[in-house]
Design a protein around this motif. Structure first.
Motif, PDB file in Angstrom:
ATOM      1  N   THR A  45      16.502  -0.422  -2.429  1.00  0.00           N
ATOM      2  CA  THR A  45      17.091  -0.915  -1.402  1.00  0.00           C
ATOM      3  C   THR A  45      16.510  -0.823   0.025  1.00  0.00           C
ATOM      4  O   THR A  45      15.733  -0.127   0.441  1.00  0.00           O
ATOM      5  CB  THR A  45      18.488  -0.151  -1.607  1.00  0.00           C
ATOM      6  OG1 THR A  45      18.065   1.443  -1.586  1.00  0.00           O
ATOM      7  CG2 THR A  45      19.258  -0.679  -2.805  1.00  0.00           C
ATOM      8  N   PRO A  46      17.163  -1.330   0.487  1.00  0.00           N
ATOM      9  CA  PRO A  46      16.900  -1.530   2.031  1.00  0.00           C
ATOM     10  C   PRO A  46      16.524  -0.316   2.862  1.00  0.00           C
ATOM     11  O   PRO A  46      18.043   0.441   2.606  1.00  0.00           O
ATOM     12  CB  PRO A  46      17.370  -2.887   2.197  1.00  0.00           C
ATOM     13  CG  PRO A  46      17.559  -3.559   1.692  1.00  0.00           C
ATOM     14  CD  PRO A  46      17.975  -2.641   0.722  1.00  0.00           C
ATOM     15  N   MET A  47      15.893   0.341   3.923  1.00  0.00           N
ATOM     16  CA  MET A  47      16.145   1.757   4.189  1.00  0.00           C
ATOM     17  C   MET A  47      16.511   0.491   5.603  1.00  0.00           C
ATOM     18  O   MET A  47      16.309   0.367   6.666  1.00  0.00           O
ATOM     19  CB  MET A  47      14.730   2.311   4.808  1.00  0.00           C
ATOM     20  CG  MET A  47      14.908   3.307   5.470  1.00  0.00           C
ATOM     21  SD  MET A  47      12.538   3.995   5.017  1.00  0.00           S
ATOM     22  CE  MET A  47      12.557   4.252   6.720  1.00  0.00           C
ATOM     23  N   ARG A  48      17.875   1.949   6.122  1.00  0.00           N
ATOM     24  CA  ARG A  48      18.280   1.603   7.111  1.00  0.00           C
ATOM     25  C   ARG A  48      17.621   2.982   8.665  1.00  0.00           C
ATOM     26  O   ARG A  48      17.166   3.994   8.102  1.00  0.00           O
ATOM     27  CB  ARG A  48      19.241   0.855   7.787  1.00  0.00           C
ATOM     28  CG  ARG A  48      19.561  -0.109   6.816  1.00  0.00           C
ATOM     29  CD  ARG A  48      21.165  -0.307   6.514  1.00  0.00           C
ATOM     30  NE  ARG A  48      22.033  -0.947   5.276  1.00  0.00           N
ATOM     31  CZ  ARG A  48      21.238  -1.742   4.915  1.00  0.00           C
ATOM     32  NH1 ARG A  48      20.790  -2.528   6.283  1.00  0.00           N
ATOM     33  NH2 ARG A  48      21.646  -2.523   4.115  1.00  0.00           N
ATOM     34  N   ASN A  90      21.652   6.257   1.028  1.00  0.00           N
ATOM     35  CA  ASN A  90      22.301   4.781   0.631  1.00  0.00           C
ATOM     36  C   ASN A  90      22.964   5.906  -0.822  1.00  0.00           C
ATOM     37  O   ASN A  90      22.317   5.995  -1.905  1.00  0.00           O
ATOM     38  CB  ASN A  90      20.951   3.881   0.328  1.00  0.00           C
ATOM     39  CG  ASN A  90      21.059   3.041   1.425  1.00  0.00           C
ATOM     40  OD1 ASN A  90      22.452   2.512   2.012  1.00  0.00           O
ATOM     41  ND2 ASN A  90      20.005   2.959   1.868  1.00  0.00           N
ATOM     42  N   ILE A 110      19.891   8.991   9.456  1.00  0.00           N
ATOM     43  CA  ILE A 110      19.671   7.568   8.913  1.00  0.00           C
ATOM     44  C   ILE A 110      20.984   7.857   7.963  1.00  0.00           C
ATOM     45  O   ILE A 110      21.805   8.885   7.777  1.00  0.00           O
ATOM     46  CB  ILE A 110      18.811   8.247   7.771  1.00  0.00           C
ATOM     47  CG1 ILE A 110      17.919   7.007   6.617  1.00  0.00           C
ATOM     48  CG2 ILE A 110      18.488   9.236   7.117  1.00  0.00           C
ATOM     49  CD1 ILE A 110      17.249   7.218   6.262  1.00  0.00           C
TER      50      ILE A 110
END
Lengths: 99, 480
Positions: free
Chosen positions: B260-263, A97, A94
């Motif tokens: 925020t978008p999860m990746r 962020n 993952i």
């Protein structure tokens, strides 16, 4: 009922399997044969038959909530593909962020 | 909350059950042990092992189901949820799909207008927790399998929630029920209670919903509320600007107050559930369900109603007092000693809780017994001591938890309600301050405060304040 080659590719992808073109061809064919056979079963009247979730007509056996033996971290990690310290490790899965 | 749009919200709560052992093996569930020590071949997914269901897990799940008026499925089936992610070594999670242990329940919340609103519980199912992944280090993901196989129940609501506030209230009530049932530690920091939220918007009055998104990484109820507010506004902005809402999973960032978008974990939403071949269906007899039902404590909503009715409490007071079973029990014990229920409630909410907060204790560690607090309240009620002295006695009791009557006698704290004694004192005080008495007679009624203060000083606060006020008013009005 029939499945397409695209669907076979999708199912293979979900199972993380890779096939050659020939294999995909024959798998599509096989899968369709299986489904054709299933169709034959659909001819039976199952109106009053409960769905079966397990082939054995057994009921669950419970375990009491008592702590038993665990194994050591060393033993647990013995078969690991890769490790670091007391952890199993895999390539990073993952993106964190952090702005 | 918005003139044109309303949010449609559903919540999925994962609650770790506070059993001693994991759901399918005898490993400990203890939090905080060194990594990969609460593990065995079963929870590590070694070949050839078989899961055996923990009896307590079923019992706790049924408790929860009964507490939210759900239907208990006496024939319950486990299923494999297939996905590739290193948090589960087996490559699948044992969960439930069709025939979960409980279906169709409800939890009530109080709406803004004070009316009761039922939030539907679609299902409660049993499943195993996944391991813990640590992404922050180096270029690898670290795996601790201690949490693999810790029992969870997933509690899924219908999309009945219509505001972030309702989501917050629902969670608060849910947590209270879990606490009352004593089946979960409800510690969000340790992850024993986790919440994911689904939200979409629609124009008020419309049936048609816009695309839904999911928010994860919500580590407190306040963050659930905040994240839903954020996402509600984000979705409105998109629609208003003519853009599309993308169906996706967002991660809440509590520091930045944004989602925020999860990746990473995207594609894999096709879980290909099928009945778990390693476990046969769990059969639960009606007798067993009855037995479990009988073991349930009085639930928070019923206790709330009873407190209002039996003790004539306000909703606000009742809500605080029922916030834990132990606090409620303490209050009820106080009320066995005194009939001053309102006063007992005030003492609990202001003084007792203040003490507990300051000392970071819970009510079971509170040094004063409920009987003594009840007695103290009676001593104030019958005029033996003043309210102010009552506070002092309360403080003495922190250290000794002695009978308040004994403290009052030993320390000479009896309230002075003796009329002649007070009259003599007041006469002499007025005589000493002729100018202030004059002021009073000339209409400066506030001066009475000064005189009350003088009397209290002479009596070390023991004079009966009502009596002092009465006597002062009389005497100041007519004395020469």
């Amino acid at each position: 009922m029939s499945v397409t080659r695209n669907e076979i590719e999708y199912i293979a992808e979900l199972a993380r399997l890779k096939f050659s073109d020939d294999e995909l061809e024959s798998l599509t064919l096989d899968m369709n044969r299986i489904l054709d056979y299933m169709d034959k079963l659909n001819e039976l009247d199952t109106e009053n038959v409960e769905p079966l979730s397990h082939p054995l007509e057994l009921e669950n056996v419970f375990r009491e909530d008592k702590i038993g033996k665990s194994i050591s971290a060393e033993d647990a990690l013995k078969n690991s593909f890769s490790r670091s310290d007391k952890y199993f490790t895999v390539p990073k899965v993952i993106k964190v962020n952090s702005k | 909350m918005h003139e044109i749009y309303e949010p449609v919200i559903g919540l999925e709560v994962h609650a770790q059950l506070s059993t001693k052992t994991k759901i399918f093996c005898a490993c400990s569930t203890k939090f905080g042990n060194p990594p990969n020590t609460n593990v065995c071949p079963v929870c590590l997914g070694h070949p050839g092992v078989l899961p055996v269901l923990n009896k307590k897990v079923v019992e706790y799940s049924i408790k929860m189901g009964l507490a939210v008026d759900a239907k208990i499925n006496s024939h319950s089936v486990f299923a494999r949820k297939n996905y590739f992610y290193p948090d589960l070594p087996k490559g699948y999670q044992i969960s439930q799909f069709e025939l979960p242990i409980c279906e169709n329940g409800k939890i009530d919340i109080t709406s803004q207008d004070g009316s009761i609103k039922s939030i539907g519980i679609k299902r409660i199912h049993m499943e195993e927790d996944a391991g813990k992944l640590i992404h922050e280090r180096d270029n690898e993901t670290f795996i601790d399998a201690n949490r693999c196989g810790v029992p969870l129940i997933e509690i899924v609501t219908e999309p009945d929630l219509r505001s972030p506030k309702e989501a917050y209230d629902y969670l608060t009530n849910l947590k209270l029920i879990l606490t009352y049932l004593d089946i979960c530690d409800v510690n969000m920091e340790e992850g024993s209670l986790r919440c994911d939220a689904n939200i979409s918007i629609r124009k008020k009055g419309d049936k048609k919903l816009y695309t839904r998104t999911e928010i994860k990484n919500l580590n407190s109820f306040r963050n659930v509320e905040k994240a839903l507010e954020f996402e509600f506004n984000r979705q409105i902005d998109l629609i208003e600007n003519g853009e599309d809402i993308v169906q996706q999973t967002l991660l809440w960032n509590a520091d930045l107050n944004e989602a925020t978008p999860m990746r990473g974990k995207e594609e894999a939403h096709d879980y290909r559930y099928f009945p778990e071949p390693d476990l046969v269906p769990a059969k639960i007899s009606n007798d067993r369900i009855d037995e479990i039902e009988k073991s349930l404590p009085e639930l928070p909503s019923l206790k709330f109603e009873r407190f209002i009715k039996n003790y004539s409490l306000s909703k606000y007071d009742a809500e605080i007092l029922i916030s834990s079973i132990e606090l409620a029990d303490y209050f009820e014990k106080v009320c066995k000693t005194t009939n001053e229920f309102k006063s007992a409630s005030n003492w609990m909410i202001s003084e007792v809780l203040k003490y507990l907060n300051e000392h970071k204790l819970d009510i079971t560690q509170f040094p004063i017994s409920p009987e003594h607090l009840g007695k103290l309240i009676n001593l104030i009620k019958d005029g033996t001591i003043s309210g102010k002295i009552g506070k002092d006695v309360f403080e003495f009791m922190f250290n000794s938890d002695e009978d308040p009557e004994k403290i009052v006698n030993e320390k000479g704290l009896l309230q002075i309600s003796d009329l002649s004694e007070l009259e003599v004192m007041i006469d002499s005080i007025i005589a000493k301050h002729p100018k202030d008495a004059e002021d009073y007679r000339n209409g400066n009624k506030k001066v009475i405060g000064f005189f009350v203060g003088q009397v209290m000083r002479e009596t070390n606060g023991k004079a009966n304040p009502q009596l002092v006020n009465k006597l002062l008013t009389e005497k100041l009005s007519r004395s020469i």
